[in-house]
Each structure stands twice: as structure tokens, then as C-alpha cells.
Design an enzyme around this catalytic site. Structure first.
Site, PDB file in Angstrom:
ATOM      1  N   ASP A  87       0.830  -1.206   0.000  1.00  0.00           N
ATOM      2  CA  ASP A  87       0.000   0.000   0.000  1.00  0.00           C
ATOM      3  C   ASP A  87       0.865   1.257   0.000  1.00  0.00           C
ATOM      4  OD1 ASP A  87      -2.237  -1.599   0.020  1.00  0.00           O
ATOM      5  OD2 ASP A  87      -2.787  -1.147   2.104  1.00  0.00           O
ATOM      6  N   GLU A 113      -2.588  -2.901  -9.247  1.00  0.00           N
ATOM      7  CA  GLU A 113      -1.289  -2.241  -9.423  1.00  0.00           C
ATOM      8  C   GLU A 113      -1.163  -1.627 -10.813  1.00  0.00           C
ATOM      9  OE1 GLU A 113      -0.598  -6.350 -11.024  1.00  0.00           O
ATOM     10  OE2 GLU A 113      -1.709  -5.566  -9.349  1.00  0.00           O
TER      11      GLU A 113
END
Length: 123
Positions: A87, A113
Site C-alpha cells: 500500500d 497495481e
């Protein structure tokens, strides 16, 4: 005089509720189009925006750039260092992206992502 004071209080309370309602509506709108982790626009916003930008590009006969980015081996990074580190990496990348684009460019988190930039040409 007392009746005017009660009326003023009632009007003030109504205005206060109306302002709180507007603020809540703005917050909900922002949550609907922003990714909470990165602060970038989300895929839903991208889908609406892309259609608008394509039409604008055709109408103005202006170029439109689209850049798709993907973090290779991100799952391996997450597995090795944990989701908190993953994160943090996504948030840091979002910061780098937003620091390097123009105000008219649109940065979106496309998926886990995956990131996408919409770069309109001169207007």
C-alpha cells in the site's frame, strides 16, 4: 421581538442543515470517483472521462495520449514485505505520478497495481 428571534434561529438551523448536506454530498461524490488508497481517480471515473476526452479530441482534432502502467512483480513484493508495504508503494507511486503531470492530465488507478494516464493535447 421573540417571534423574530425564533424565526432567525429556525432559519439558521435550516441553513446549517443545508450546508452540512452539501458537504456530505461533496464527500460522497469524491468517494465515488477517487481511489481511497492513492487519491487518484478510479476506474469508474476513467470510463466516464475517457469517452468525454475522446469526443473532445475528435472535435478539436487534437491529440490524446493514453499511458498504461503496471507494477511488475507486485504480488511478489506484497507476499515478501506485506500488504502495508505494498500500500505504501502504491501511494508513493501515485504521489510521483501526480507530481509529474499537468493539471489537465488525468491520473487513474485502473486496477490493483495498474495505473492509467489520460493526457489531452492542446486545447
Amino acid at each position: 421581538m421573540e417571534a423574530k428571534q425564533r424565526l432567525a434561529v429556525a432559519i439558521g438551523e435550516n441553513l446549517s442543515l443545508a450546508l452540512a448536506n452539501l458537504k456530505l454530498r461533496e464527500t460522497l461524490q469524491n468517494q465515488a470517483i477517487r481511489d481511497p488508497l492513492t487519491g487518484l481517480y478510479n476506474r469508474r471515473y476513467l470510463e466516464e472521462t475517457m469517452d468525454r476526452e475522446l469526443h473532445r479530441s475528435r472535435r478539436l482534432k487534437a491529440p490524446l495520449g493514453v499511458v498504461m502502467m503496471d507494477l511488475d512483480h507486485f504480488k511478489d513484493f506484497n507476499d515478501s514485505f506485506g500488504h502495508g508495504a505494498g500500500d505504501a508503494m502504491l501511494s508513493a507511486l501515485a504521489h510521483v505520478i501526480t507530481a509529474g503531470i499537468r493539471t489537465e492530465d488525468i491520473a487513474c488507478r485502473y486496477g490493483g497495481e495498474e495505473f492509467l494516464l489520460v493526457i489531452p493535447g492542446p486545447r
